[in-house]
Design a protein around this motif. Sequence first.
Motif, PDB file in Angstrom:
ATOM      1  N   LYS A  96      -9.850  -5.675   7.013  1.00  0.00           N
ATOM      2  CA  LYS A  96     -10.049  -5.860   5.584  1.00  0.00           C
ATOM      3  C   LYS A  96     -11.089  -6.948   5.343  1.00  0.00           C
ATOM      4  CE  LYS A  96      -6.356  -9.283   4.814  1.00  0.00           C
ATOM      5  NZ  LYS A  96      -7.163 -10.333   4.151  1.00  0.00           N
ATOM      6  N   TYR A 151     -13.608   0.081  -5.294  1.00  0.00           N
ATOM      7  CA  TYR A 151     -12.735  -1.085  -5.156  1.00  0.00           C
ATOM      8  C   TYR A 151     -13.447  -2.393  -5.507  1.00  0.00           C
ATOM      9  CZ  TYR A 151      -9.948   2.394  -2.726  1.00  0.00           C
ATOM     10  OH  TYR A 151      -9.226   3.518  -2.433  1.00  0.00           O
ATOM     11  N   TYR A 197       0.815  -1.217   0.000  1.00  0.00           N
ATOM     12  CA  TYR A 197       0.000   0.000   0.000  1.00  0.00           C
ATOM     13  C   TYR A 197       0.853   1.275   0.000  1.00  0.00           C
ATOM     14  CZ  TYR A 197      -3.953  -3.026   1.175  1.00  0.00           C
ATOM     15  OH  TYR A 197      -4.925  -4.001   1.160  1.00  0.00           O
ATOM     16  N   ARG A 250     -11.442 -11.334  -0.201  1.00  0.00           N
ATOM     17  CA  ARG A 250     -11.765 -11.123  -1.616  1.00  0.00           C
ATOM     18  C   ARG A 250     -12.835 -12.106  -2.081  1.00  0.00           C
ATOM     19  NH1 ARG A 250      -5.664 -10.479  -4.218  1.00  0.00           N
ATOM     20  NH2 ARG A 250      -4.919  -8.901  -2.750  1.00  0.00           N
ATOM     21  N   ILE A 290     -15.960   2.322   3.178  1.00  0.00           N
ATOM     22  CA  ILE A 290     -15.350   1.465   2.153  1.00  0.00           C
ATOM     23  C   ILE A 290     -15.962   1.864   0.816  1.00  0.00           C
ATOM     24  CG2 ILE A 290     -14.976  -0.882   1.330  1.00  0.00           C
ATOM     25  CD1 ILE A 290     -15.327  -1.855   4.178  1.00  0.00           C
ATOM     26  N   GLN A 325      -7.043  -5.047  -1.318  1.00  0.00           N
ATOM     27  CA  GLN A 325      -8.320  -4.746  -0.694  1.00  0.00           C
ATOM     28  C   GLN A 325      -8.296  -3.367  -0.051  1.00  0.00           C
ATOM     29  OE1 GLN A 325      -6.588  -7.772  -0.040  1.00  0.00           O
ATOM     30  NE2 GLN A 325      -8.049  -9.220   0.812  1.00  0.00           N
ATOM     31  N   LEU A 369      -8.856  -0.896   2.977  1.00  0.00           N
ATOM     32  CA  LEU A 369      -8.663  -1.109   4.407  1.00  0.00           C
ATOM     33  C   LEU A 369      -9.436  -0.076   5.214  1.00  0.00           C
ATOM     34  CD1 LEU A 369      -4.773  -1.593   4.452  1.00  0.00           C
ATOM     35  CD2 LEU A 369      -6.534  -3.372   4.291  1.00  0.00           C
ATOM     36  N   LEU A 395      -5.981  -2.866  11.689  1.00  0.00           N
ATOM     37  CA  LEU A 395      -6.415  -2.757  10.302  1.00  0.00           C
ATOM     38  C   LEU A 395      -7.431  -3.854  10.002  1.00  0.00           C
ATOM     39  CD1 LEU A 395      -3.012  -2.095   8.508  1.00  0.00           C
ATOM     40  CD2 LEU A 395      -4.576  -0.458   9.548  1.00  0.00           C
TER      41      LEU A 395
END
Length: 275
Positions: A171, A211, A113, A174, A207, A225, A227, A169
């Motif tokens: 996430k 994305y 990132y 997927r 979010i 992804q 975050l 963090l």
Amino acid sequence: MANKEEKPEGKESSWKDFIYNPRTGEFLGRTASSWALIFLFYVVFYGFLAGMFSLTMWVMLQTLDDYTPRYRDRVANPGLMIRPSDLDIKINLSNPQQYSSYVQDLERFLLDYNDILQEQNVQCPEGKYFLQDNEEEKKVCQFMRSQLRQCSGLADTTFGFSEGQPCVLIKMNRVIGLMPRGQPYVNCTAKRETPLQMQYFPTEGHIDKMYFPYYGKKAHAKYVQPLVAVKLQLNEQDYNIPLTIECKVEGTDLRNNDERDKFLGRITFRVKVTK
């Protein structure tokens, strides 16, 4: 009269004749031509089985897509994961070595990132799905590490652990083709009577839709992804007490209350800070 019975002639050598009989040319009870026919039968038989297996595998592979799994009904909703990857976080403020593993875990995770790498990706319009159905190699929307601000590890290299206000963090896993409705955001609560002060990055744990969707590892090789960083603003009254934190994805149609799966759309972890 003899004291012992005489053994029939050739009795002692019968087992040797079974292994190889020089009179008939048999080996283990069969002639060479008989063994050759048996060997040929099994070569043809197993060759036929191998051919059938290869043919069925080839036919099955023709029905698969290199980019998208054929059946995805069991993973329609994503789970949540955290970094550092420990559901029982213990922090001793007087011993930096104790929480250094958490800091290193976060630093390694955020390498992809880094702003320099993310600048190579696309600046996508906010609030819209980034659809790329006609492109073979999918582009990636930027997610700058600096967006995490106080939890980016840039200004504070300990991610708040040294001051007893750690960053976590969050996430989503997927899921190919996922396009959540509404305005998804992460909301965390402490399981106690009084609320715990938290700070979210990006603001309000948002979010963005840009994305989504994710097109799979082969087509979307550089995808990362989005975050949400949660900074737990603990004070001394919160020290020495194990705090249970539950984070959920809200504001969308994604499931987050399935009792059979504690990680579906949510995650629960514990934090304990001592001096």
